[in-house]
Design an enzyme around this catalytic site. Structure first.
Site, PDB file in Angstrom:
ATOM      1  N   HIS A 196       3.880  -6.784  -5.905  1.00 46.64           N
ATOM      2  CA  HIS A 196       5.188  -6.447  -5.324  1.00 46.64           C
ATOM      3  C   HIS A 196       6.269  -6.616  -6.397  1.00 46.64           C
ATOM      4  O   HIS A 196       7.191  -7.431  -6.257  1.00 46.64           O
ATOM      5  CB  HIS A 196       5.486  -7.365  -4.126  1.00 46.64           C
ATOM      6  N   ARG A 204       7.097   2.376  -0.868  1.00 48.59           N
ATOM      7  CA  ARG A 204       7.367   3.785  -1.172  1.00 48.59           C
ATOM      8  C   ARG A 204       6.907   4.132  -2.586  1.00 48.59           C
ATOM      9  O   ARG A 204       6.302   5.179  -2.817  1.00 48.59           O
ATOM     10  CB  ARG A 204       8.861   4.068  -1.014  1.00 48.59           C
ATOM     11  N   LEU A 205       7.195   3.249  -3.545  1.00 49.15           N
ATOM     12  CA  LEU A 205       6.810   3.519  -4.926  1.00 49.15           C
ATOM     13  C   LEU A 205       5.287   3.577  -5.061  1.00 49.15           C
ATOM     14  O   LEU A 205       4.758   4.380  -5.830  1.00 49.15           O
ATOM     15  CB  LEU A 205       7.388   2.459  -5.861  1.00 49.15           C
ATOM     16  N   ARG A 207       3.197   4.790  -3.012  1.00 54.38           N
ATOM     17  CA  ARG A 207       2.724   6.104  -2.573  1.00 54.38           C
ATOM     18  C   ARG A 207       3.131   7.202  -3.559  1.00 54.38           C
ATOM     19  O   ARG A 207       2.392   8.168  -3.761  1.00 54.38           O
ATOM     20  CB  ARG A 207       3.232   6.363  -1.151  1.00 54.38           C
ATOM     21  N   TYR A 239      -2.073  -1.600   6.981  1.00 53.18           N
ATOM     22  CA  TYR A 239      -1.659  -2.967   6.660  1.00 53.18           C
ATOM     23  C   TYR A 239      -2.821  -3.949   6.753  1.00 53.18           C
ATOM     24  O   TYR A 239      -2.959  -4.842   5.914  1.00 53.18           O
ATOM     25  CB  TYR A 239      -0.511  -3.406   7.573  1.00 53.18           C
ATOM     26  N   ASN A 252     -13.271 -15.399  -7.039  1.00 52.81           N
ATOM     27  CA  ASN A 252     -14.137 -14.838  -8.081  1.00 52.81           C
ATOM     28  C   ASN A 252     -14.706 -13.472  -7.717  1.00 52.81           C
ATOM     29  O   ASN A 252     -14.964 -12.647  -8.583  1.00 52.81           O
ATOM     30  CB  ASN A 252     -15.295 -15.805  -8.378  1.00 52.81           C
TER      31      ASN A 252
END
Length: 352
Positions: A196, A204-205, A207, A239, A252
């Site tokens: 993030h 949005r970015l 996608r 989600y 791991n």
């Protein structure tokens, strides 16, 4: 970043193969006139812009998005929703025009973030810059009050290093072809959203970047069918699959399968939607291609101009949930048009 160890089940292998087979057939399939292709792309763009912004909470319908985009040169965008729609449309247009000259770099990611938030007055201070404050994914109640953290994203201190590592891994994997391109995109996106990296606009970015990476990997049909609308239709699963994979990223042996499976199924549905539209453009769809209940539904509109779900269920005697699915398919196939919202929803036969 460690090399992902993704176990591909037979179902996932089949999904990859089906999407790749369509990628190979696209050149032969896109033999429509330039005008018709342009119209397909316009519809897909409106759907993509509308869906991607609604996933993040915007309220504009596809019709409102289309109206806004048709006046985009002369508009001042007063509301947050309008600002987000205008920015998303410009970011997508930039990618469609220049993806061949936009390798995956941190600079290009920041540039796309700037374009995405260009019209957003609230985001003026942090456009194109990695976050300075924590932005964990939180749950919000009906009154808009934060009630708890769902997922802890990277700290502002960790973000530059993690982004540098993620982009370096993706570029290396692409250059060396160490993984299938679709899997590289899937891994990149789930990691990007776990970091993030920006204060706002990450969903949005992600996608926009998906479209960029798919186009650069040779999936040239992507602008003609909306992936974002498929995700919006399956928002809850979107989600859940993200979280199920993201919560394992720091162990791991991360569990990639929830997100990779969801992502590949969305790509298949995107491809299927485009096939339906191409066939409709070529006049190749008739009622023999449809389930019997869908044929029954279409026949109802020979005598009624408009019908709602309750009336259709009553007249066909079908199961309400099945009718819902068939109506959604008929709308996607362009056989019916949907109007209104929620309980006030009604349907008409599409005009060709």
């Amino acid at each position: 970043m460690n090399e992902p160890d993704i176990i591909l089940t037979q179902d996932l292998v089949k999904l990859v193969a089906e999407v790749d087979e369509f990628k190979g057939r696209w050149e032969a399939l896109k033999n429509l006139s330039p005008d018709r292709l342009s119209a397909l792309r316009k519809v897909a763009t409106v759907e993509s812009v509308g869906s991607s912004t609604r996933i993040e909470g915007a309220k504009l319908s596809d019709m409102q998005v289309e109206t806004l985009l048709s006046n985009i040169e002369m508009r001042k965008f007063d509301t947050r929703d309008e600002q987000e729609v205008a920015g998303y449309a410009e970011a997508m247009d930039l990618i469609f025009q220049a993806y061949a000259d936009m390798p995956l770099t941190e600079n290009h990611i920041r540039q796309l973030h700037k374009v995405l938030l260009r019209h957003s007055t609230k985001d003026e201070r942090h456009r194109g810059e990695y976050k300075k404050l924590d932005n964990h994914v939180v749950a919000i109640d009906a009154d808009g009050v934060e009630i708890g953290v769902i997922f802890e994203t990277a700290t502002p201190f960790e973000t530059p290093r993690q982004m540098e590592e993620l982009v370096r891994w993706a570029r290396k994997a692409i250059d060396e072809q160490s993984m299938h391109p679709l899997l590289i995109v899937a891994v990149f996106i789930v990691q990007f959203l776990a970091i993030h990296p920006f204060q706002d606009g990450n969903g949005r970015l992600s996608r926009v970047l998906t479209t960029l990476m798919l186009l650069r990997a040779g999936y040239a049909y992507v602008p003609y069918a909306s992936l974002e609308s498929v995700i919006e239709e399956n928002k809850d699963i979107y989600y859940k699959s993200l979280r199920r994979t993201q919560t394992t990223l720091n162990v791991n042996d991360p569990d990639w399968s929830p997100w990779v499976g969801f992502f590949l199924r969305c790509l298949k549905k995107q491809k299927d939607n485009l096939v339906i539209r191409l066939n409709r453009e070529k006049g190749q769809i008739d009622n023999t291609d449809l389930p019997e209940i869908s044929v029954q539904i279409l026949r109802l509109f020979d005598t009624d101009d408009r019908l709602n779900l309750s009336k259709i269920t009553e007249l066909t005697g079908g199961n309400k949930n099945t009718i819902k699915v068939r109506l959604r398919e008929l709308v996607s196939a362009g056989r019916l048009t949907k109007h209104g919202k929620a309980r006030a929803t009604w349907y008409m036969k599409a005009q060709h």
